[in-house]
Design a protein around this motif. Structure first.
Motif, PDB file in Angstrom:
ATOM      1  N   LYS A 102      -3.742   1.198  -4.088  1.00 18.91           N
ATOM      2  CA  LYS A 102      -2.876   2.330  -5.617  1.00 18.91           C
ATOM      3  C   LYS A 102      -1.501   1.192  -5.984  1.00 18.91           C
ATOM      4  O   LYS A 102      -0.478   2.103  -5.918  1.00 18.91           O
ATOM      5  CB  LYS A 102      -2.428   3.657  -5.672  1.00 18.91           C
ATOM      6  CG  LYS A 102      -3.469   4.185  -5.070  1.00 18.91           C
ATOM      7  CD  LYS A 102      -4.647   4.131  -7.152  1.00 18.91           C
ATOM      8  CE  LYS A 102      -5.957   5.065  -7.060  1.00 18.91           C
ATOM      9  NZ  LYS A 102      -5.884   4.465  -8.148  1.00 18.91           N
ATOM     10  N   PRO A 103      -0.799   0.449  -4.864  1.00 18.42           N
ATOM     11  CA  PRO A 103       0.200  -0.151  -5.008  1.00 18.42           C
ATOM     12  C   PRO A 103       1.148  -0.545  -6.443  1.00 18.42           C
ATOM     13  O   PRO A 103       2.076  -0.251  -6.314  1.00 18.42           O
ATOM     14  CB  PRO A 103       0.130  -2.337  -4.749  1.00 18.42           C
ATOM     15  CG  PRO A 103      -0.760  -2.509  -5.584  1.00 18.42           C
ATOM     16  CD  PRO A 103      -1.750  -0.983  -4.412  1.00 18.42           C
ATOM     17  N   CYS A 130       1.206  -0.819   0.130  1.00 14.17           N
ATOM     18  CA  CYS A 130      -0.357  -0.326  -0.084  1.00 14.17           C
ATOM     19  C   CYS A 130       0.745   1.069   0.359  1.00 14.17           C
ATOM     20  O   CYS A 130       1.335   0.952   0.650  1.00 14.17           O
ATOM     21  CB  CYS A 130      -1.090   0.057   1.203  1.00 14.17           C
ATOM     22  SG  CYS A 130      -1.914   1.040   0.925  1.00 14.17           S
ATOM     23  N   ARG A 131       0.555   2.307  -1.073  1.00 17.89           N
ATOM     24  CA  ARG A 131       1.674   3.323  -0.579  1.00 17.89           C
ATOM     25  C   ARG A 131       0.955   4.500   0.079  1.00 17.89           C
ATOM     26  O   ARG A 131       1.525   5.417   0.592  1.00 17.89           O
ATOM     27  CB  ARG A 131       0.825   4.501  -2.004  1.00 17.89           C
ATOM     28  CG  ARG A 131      -0.249   4.939  -2.591  1.00 17.89           C
ATOM     29  CD  ARG A 131       0.074   5.917  -3.588  1.00 17.89           C
ATOM     30  NE  ARG A 131      -1.510   6.572  -3.826  1.00 17.89           N
ATOM     31  CZ  ARG A 131      -1.545   7.124  -4.470  1.00 17.89           C
ATOM     32  NH1 ARG A 131      -0.834   7.363  -5.321  1.00 17.89           N
ATOM     33  NH2 ARG A 131      -2.684   8.106  -5.043  1.00 17.89           N
ATOM     34  N   ASN A 132       0.141   4.122   1.157  1.00 21.51           N
ATOM     35  CA  ASN A 132      -0.331   5.059   2.407  1.00 21.51           C
ATOM     36  C   ASN A 132       0.315   4.697   3.584  1.00 21.51           C
ATOM     37  O   ASN A 132       0.116   3.192   3.483  1.00 21.51           O
ATOM     38  CB  ASN A 132      -1.623   5.540   2.447  1.00 21.51           C
ATOM     39  CG  ASN A 132      -2.316   5.096   1.428  1.00 21.51           C
ATOM     40  OD1 ASN A 132      -2.514   6.659   0.609  1.00 21.51           O
ATOM     41  ND2 ASN A 132      -3.825   4.683   0.780  1.00 21.51           N
ATOM     42  N   HIS A 133       0.435   5.297   4.391  1.00 23.79           N
ATOM     43  CA  HIS A 133       0.741   5.480   5.800  1.00 23.79           C
ATOM     44  C   HIS A 133       0.335   6.015   7.111  1.00 23.79           C
ATOM     45  O   HIS A 133       0.244   7.048   7.237  1.00 23.79           O
ATOM     46  CB  HIS A 133       2.472   5.942   6.148  1.00 23.79           C
ATOM     47  CG  HIS A 133       3.083   4.923   5.137  1.00 23.79           C
ATOM     48  ND1 HIS A 133       4.668   4.266   5.803  1.00 23.79           N
ATOM     49  CD2 HIS A 133       3.784   5.132   3.984  1.00 23.79           C
ATOM     50  CE1 HIS A 133       5.296   3.960   4.976  1.00 23.79           C
ATOM     51  NE2 HIS A 133       4.686   4.013   3.285  1.00 23.79           N
ATOM     52  N   SER A 139       5.511  -2.412   2.365  1.00 22.49           N
ATOM     53  CA  SER A 139       6.174  -2.063   2.326  1.00 22.49           C
ATOM     54  C   SER A 139       7.026  -3.534   0.815  1.00 22.49           C
ATOM     55  O   SER A 139       7.581  -4.467   1.901  1.00 22.49           O
ATOM     56  CB  SER A 139       7.058  -0.666   1.754  1.00 22.49           C
ATOM     57  OG  SER A 139       6.760   0.147   2.678  1.00 22.49           O
ATOM     58  N   LYS A 166       1.203   2.103  -8.067  1.00 19.93           N
ATOM     59  CA  LYS A 166       1.893   3.430  -8.882  1.00 19.93           C
ATOM     60  C   LYS A 166       2.679   3.473  -7.897  1.00 19.93           C
ATOM     61  O   LYS A 166       4.115   4.540  -8.135  1.00 19.93           O
ATOM     62  CB  LYS A 166       0.303   4.448  -7.792  1.00 19.93           C
ATOM     63  CG  LYS A 166      -0.657   4.064  -8.740  1.00 19.93           C
ATOM     64  CD  LYS A 166      -0.481   4.533 -10.191  1.00 19.93           C
ATOM     65  CE  LYS A 166      -1.890   4.766 -10.562  1.00 19.93           C
ATOM     66  NZ  LYS A 166      -2.045   5.120 -12.810  1.00 19.93           N
ATOM     67  N   ALA A 167       3.133   2.563  -6.638  1.00 23.62           N
ATOM     68  CA  ALA A 167       4.565   3.014  -5.822  1.00 23.62           C
ATOM     69  C   ALA A 167       5.215   1.982  -5.960  1.00 23.62           C
ATOM     70  O   ALA A 167       7.074   2.597  -5.406  1.00 23.62           O
ATOM     71  CB  ALA A 167       3.957   2.808  -3.947  1.00 23.62           C
ATOM     72  N   PHE A 168       5.239   0.862  -6.778  1.00 22.97           N
ATOM     73  CA  PHE A 168       5.562   0.181  -6.639  1.00 22.97           C
ATOM     74  C   PHE A 168       6.280  -1.325  -7.658  1.00 22.97           C
ATOM     75  O   PHE A 168       5.548  -2.036  -8.338  1.00 22.97           O
ATOM     76  CB  PHE A 168       5.908  -1.237  -4.913  1.00 22.97           C
ATOM     77  CG  PHE A 168       5.008  -0.524  -3.426  1.00 22.97           C
ATOM     78  CD1 PHE A 168       6.317   0.211  -3.510  1.00 22.97           C
ATOM     79  CD2 PHE A 168       4.316  -0.891  -3.430  1.00 22.97           C
ATOM     80  CE1 PHE A 168       6.181   0.696  -2.179  1.00 22.97           C
ATOM     81  CE2 PHE A 168       3.798  -0.362  -1.988  1.00 22.97           C
ATOM     82  CZ  PHE A 168       4.692   0.575  -2.019  1.00 22.97           C
ATOM     83  N   ARG A 223       0.153  10.927   5.825  1.00 25.85           N
ATOM     84  CA  ARG A 223       0.403  10.456   5.383  1.00 25.85           C
ATOM     85  C   ARG A 223       0.091   9.283   4.060  1.00 25.85           C
ATOM     86  O   ARG A 223       0.650   8.404   3.924  1.00 25.85           O
ATOM     87  CB  ARG A 223       1.922   9.438   6.026  1.00 25.85           C
ATOM     88  CG  ARG A 223       3.289  10.525   6.847  1.00 25.85           C
ATOM     89  CD  ARG A 223       4.193   9.884   7.360  1.00 25.85           C
ATOM     90  NE  ARG A 223       3.645   8.864   8.216  1.00 25.85           N
ATOM     91  CZ  ARG A 223       4.089   7.829   8.510  1.00 25.85           C
ATOM     92  NH1 ARG A 223       5.321   7.449   7.864  1.00 25.85           N
ATOM     93  NH2 ARG A 223       4.067   6.915   9.750  1.00 25.85           N
TER      94      ARG A 223
END
Length: 397
Positions: free
Chosen positions: A108-109, A60-63, A72, A111-113, A188
């Motif tokens: 949005k995984p 997940c791109r959120n924290h 992550s 979009k981040a990884f 975040r």
């Protein structure tokens, strides 16, 4: 404080805000009013969804400061379910009489990884929604009805998922931008901006998608902010008619999260939030509270006005709250019976949406009919057709 004997229900915005700060000594009349609404609309029948929980990925791109689910790449406990793992879980779910396949994952995984995007490609999928469509089709083939909660989605992504899902979900959590400020739990978490989530919920309404949302109690919000969140949900439902249920979910502490020392909401706070949901929301919207997050408070949940306990799985744990196992359905049914209620299984789409044109894809009417017929048939125990499994705590695979 608003006098409940002199107001019309559902509460107006003004009356709802007037009850936001009712003291604990005045909570009794609020609960009684909410309980009367529930009994009038839903009777003394409380439901749950027999499900399998498929945590497709916890990337997940959120924290969020209260979350122990997200990871992550390379972090201990990170996973993305392989196609074979999804198939295996669906087979076990079918064998245990489940009716719903809940597909849940981080925001949005891809979009981040980059590593996650490359892994999807090895499965033969271009993006997460493509993988979810595949998994949903597999669920339907195994006789389960898919419900997906994949975080924030575009209208085009939801339109694709509607063809293979009977409903979709996204927790609003809180409509206050204050919780996104520095030092607050959503600072975040770009996908937790209230305007972003409310926009997706509105787009789901335009698409006529039966929708589940909810609020999260105890993450630093005020009672007024909870009420304002419920009013925002009601406004969307009155515009589009698509909110089938609202979850009132309690924050629970887990070690290792930024909020591990934060206080959990007490019973009075949870009861007030549930009762306000029932008094604010229109009669055609269900109010749900998860029993595993309120394991000693079944009577209070019922008194506060819930009509549903949400999903309970005989084959998979609650991956979002793994320290809180599902209750045994027999024990939950007995607790309901002590207060004069019956517990019954339900579909992942509320019955009222089956007769409303456009809310269910044409290809899904027959799968829904088959599952509905199965739930209505008596099982070997003489109950409705769902085995009395325990709340499982099995491994992911």
């Amino acid at each position: 404080m608003t006098d409940l004997d002199s107001v019309r229900l559902p509460l107006s915005d003004e009356d709802a805000l007037g009850l936001a700060e009712v003291p604990e000594s005045g909570l009794g009349p609020v609960l009684e009013a909410a309980g009367r609404v529930r009994d009038r609309v839903f009777g003394r029948r409380v439901t749950y969804s027999p499900k399998v929980f498929l945590p497709v990925t916890n990337l997940c791109r959120n924290h969020c400061d209260y979350c122990s689910f997200r990871k992550s790449p390379g972090e201990s406990g990170e996973w993305t379910m392989q196609p074979g793992e999804i198939d295996g879980a669906l087979l076990r779910a079918r064998d245990h009489g489940c009716a719903e396949a809940l597909l849940c994952l981080g925001d949005k995984p891809e979009k981040a990884f980059g590593s996650y995007r490359r892994l999807l490609a090895t499965f033969g999928h271009d993006d997460t929604v493509d993988y979810l469509v595949w998994a949903s089709r597999r669920a339907l083939e195994h006789g389960l009805l898919p419900h997906t909660n994949a975080g924030v989605l575009t209208a085009a992504e939801m339109a694709r998922l509607k063809e293979v899902n009977v409903s979709l979900g996204l927790m609003l959590e809180c409509a206050s931008p204050r919780l996104c400020e520095p030092g607050m739990p959503h600072h975040r978490a770009p996908d937790k901006r209230p305007a972003v989530r409310l926009s997706m919920m509105a787009e789901a309404g335009v698409l006529a998608i039966p929708f589940t949302t909810g609020i999260l109690v105890g993450i630093g919000e005020t009672r007024r902010e909870r009420v304002e969140s419920l009013l925002a949900i009601r406004q969307l439902h009155r515009q589009y008619g698509h909110i089938q249920e609202v979850i009132v979910q309690s924050f629970r502490v887990r070690p290792g999260i930024p909020m591990e020392a934060a206080p959990e909401p007490d019973d009075a706070e949870v009861a007030h939030a549930i009762a306000m949901a029932r008094l604010i929301l229109d009669d055609d919207v269900g109010v749900q509270a998860p029993p595993n997050l309120n394991e000693k408070s079944t009577a209070l949940l019922l008194a506060a006005g819930i009509n549903d306990f949400g999903g309970i799985s005989p084959v998979t744990p609650d991956y979002i709250n793994p320290r809180h196992p599902w209750p045994h359905v027999d024990a939950l049914a007995a607790a309901c019976a002590r207060d004069g209620y019956t517990l019954a299984p339900r579909l992942a789409i509320y019955e009222s949406y089956l007769e409303r044109p456009g809310f269910l894809a044409d290809a899904l009417h027959e799968p829904v009919r088959r599952v509905r017929d199965r739930l209505a048939r008596p099982s070997e125990t003489g109950e409705q057709g769902v085995p009395r499994g325990t709340g499982a705590m099995g491994a992911l695979s």
